[in-house]
Design a protein around this motif. Structure first.
Motif, short mmCIF file in Angstrom:
data_model
loop_
_atom_site.label_atom_id
_atom_site.label_comp_id
_atom_site.label_asym_id
_atom_site.label_seq_id
_atom_site.Cartn_x
_atom_site.Cartn_y
_atom_site.Cartn_z
N THR A 1 0.83 -1.20 0.00
CA THR A 1 0.00 0.00 0.00
C THR A 1 0.87 1.25 0.00
OG1 THR A 1 -1.74 -1.18 1.19
CG2 THR A 1 -1.82 1.21 1.26
N ALA A 2 1.91 1.26 0.81
CA ALA A 2 2.80 2.42 0.88
C ALA A 2 3.50 2.65 -0.45
CB ALA A 2 3.82 2.24 1.99
N VAL A 3 3.99 1.60 -1.06
CA VAL A 3 4.68 1.72 -2.35
C VAL A 3 3.70 2.20 -3.42
CG1 VAL A 3 5.80 0.41 -4.19
CG2 VAL A 3 6.48 0.06 -1.81
N SER A 4 2.51 1.64 -3.43
CA SER A 4 1.50 2.02 -4.41
C SER A 4 1.14 3.50 -4.26
CB SER A 4 0.26 1.15 -4.22
OG SER A 4 -0.78 1.59 -5.04
N GLY A 5 0.99 3.95 -3.01
CA GLY A 5 0.67 5.36 -2.78
C GLY A 5 1.77 6.28 -3.27
N ASN A 6 3.02 5.90 -3.04
CA ASN A 6 4.14 6.71 -3.51
C ASN A 6 4.16 6.78 -5.03
OD1 ASN A 6 5.05 7.30 -0.96
ND2 ASN A 6 6.53 5.63 -0.90
N VAL A 7 3.91 5.66 -5.69
CA VAL A 7 3.91 5.63 -7.15
C VAL A 7 2.80 6.53 -7.68
CG1 VAL A 7 3.47 4.15 -9.14
CG2 VAL A 7 5.00 3.37 -7.34
N ARG B 1 1.39 9.13 -6.25
CA ARG B 1 1.72 10.55 -6.02
C ARG B 1 2.74 11.04 -7.04
NH1 ARG B 1 0.79 9.02 -0.76
NH2 ARG B 1 2.92 8.35 -0.37
N ARG B 2 3.75 10.22 -7.32
CA ARG B 2 4.76 10.60 -8.31
C ARG B 2 4.15 10.75 -9.69
NH1 ARG B 2 8.78 6.36 -8.41
NH2 ARG B 2 8.03 5.76 -6.39
N GLN B 3 3.29 9.81 -10.07
CA GLN B 3 2.66 9.89 -11.38
C GLN B 3 1.76 11.12 -11.49
OE1 GLN B 3 0.72 6.10 -11.74
NE2 GLN B 3 2.51 5.13 -12.69
N ALA B 4 1.04 11.45 -10.43
CA ALA B 4 0.17 12.63 -10.44
C ALA B 4 1.00 13.90 -10.57
CB ALA B 4 -0.67 12.68 -9.17
N ALA B 5 2.14 13.95 -9.87
CA ALA B 5 3.00 15.13 -9.96
C ALA B 5 3.56 15.28 -11.37
CB ALA B 5 4.14 15.03 -8.95
N ARG B 6 3.96 14.19 -11.98
CA ARG B 6 4.49 14.24 -13.35
C ARG B 6 3.40 14.66 -14.33
NH1 ARG B 6 8.00 8.67 -13.41
NH2 ARG B 6 9.71 9.44 -12.12
N ALA B 7 2.21 14.17 -14.13
CA ALA B 7 1.10 14.53 -15.03
C ALA B 7 0.79 16.01 -14.94
CB ALA B 7 -0.14 13.71 -14.69
N GLN B 8 0.88 16.58 -13.73
CA GLN B 8 0.62 18.02 -13.57
C GLN B 8 1.71 18.85 -14.24
OE1 GLN B 8 0.15 18.77 -9.40
NE2 GLN B 8 -2.08 18.69 -9.54
N GLU B 9 2.94 18.38 -14.15
CA GLU B 9 4.04 19.11 -14.78
C GLU B 9 3.92 19.09 -16.29
OE1 GLU B 9 7.55 17.22 -13.37
OE2 GLU B 9 7.33 17.96 -11.33
N ALA B 10 3.47 17.96 -16.84
CA ALA B 10 3.39 17.80 -18.29
C ALA B 10 2.13 18.41 -18.89
CB ALA B 10 3.45 16.32 -18.64
N ALA B 11 1.11 18.63 -18.07
CA ALA B 11 -0.17 19.13 -18.61
C ALA B 11 -0.04 20.60 -18.98
CB ALA B 11 -1.27 18.94 -17.57
#
Length: 100
Positions: free
Chosen positions: A30-36, A38-48
């Motif tokens: 669960t912890a690893v999944s949550g970190n992944v 969050r990272r993907q969401a941050a990257r998506a915001q940067e690229a949008a």
């Protein structure tokens, strides 16, 4: 006297040990999944790209009053023919549309 389990005298971790191991594995996943996520969401915001507000559509030209009344009468007749409206309800709504 000591109890010995199956072959070789070794017993498994038992119910509590298995439950504890499962909880640790599940918590780590669960912890690893949550970190992944969050990272993907941050990257998506940067690229949008910055959102651009769409232009408002031009208003439709006003239909003549006769067309509206005709449409309403046709819908009313369809309801009457399908049995949704009684003869009395149909006549009453028809008078309202025709202004009488």
């Amino acid at each position: 006297m000591l109890r010995r389990g199956p072959v070789g005298g070794r017993r498994g971790p038992g119910l509590i040990g298995a439950a504890a191991r499962t909880a640790v594995v599940a918590g780590t996943a669960t912890a690893v999944s949550g970190n992944v996520q969050r990272r993907q969401a941050a990257r998506a915001q940067e690229a949008a790209p910055e959102p651009v507000a769409p232009a408002a559509p031009a208003p439709a030209p006003a239909a003549p009053a006769g067309d509206d009344s005709l449409d309403r009468l046709e819908r009313l007749a369809a309801l009457h023919n399908s049995g949704v409206l009684t003869d009395e309800e149909f006549a009453q709504e028809k008078r309202k549309i025709l202004g009488g």
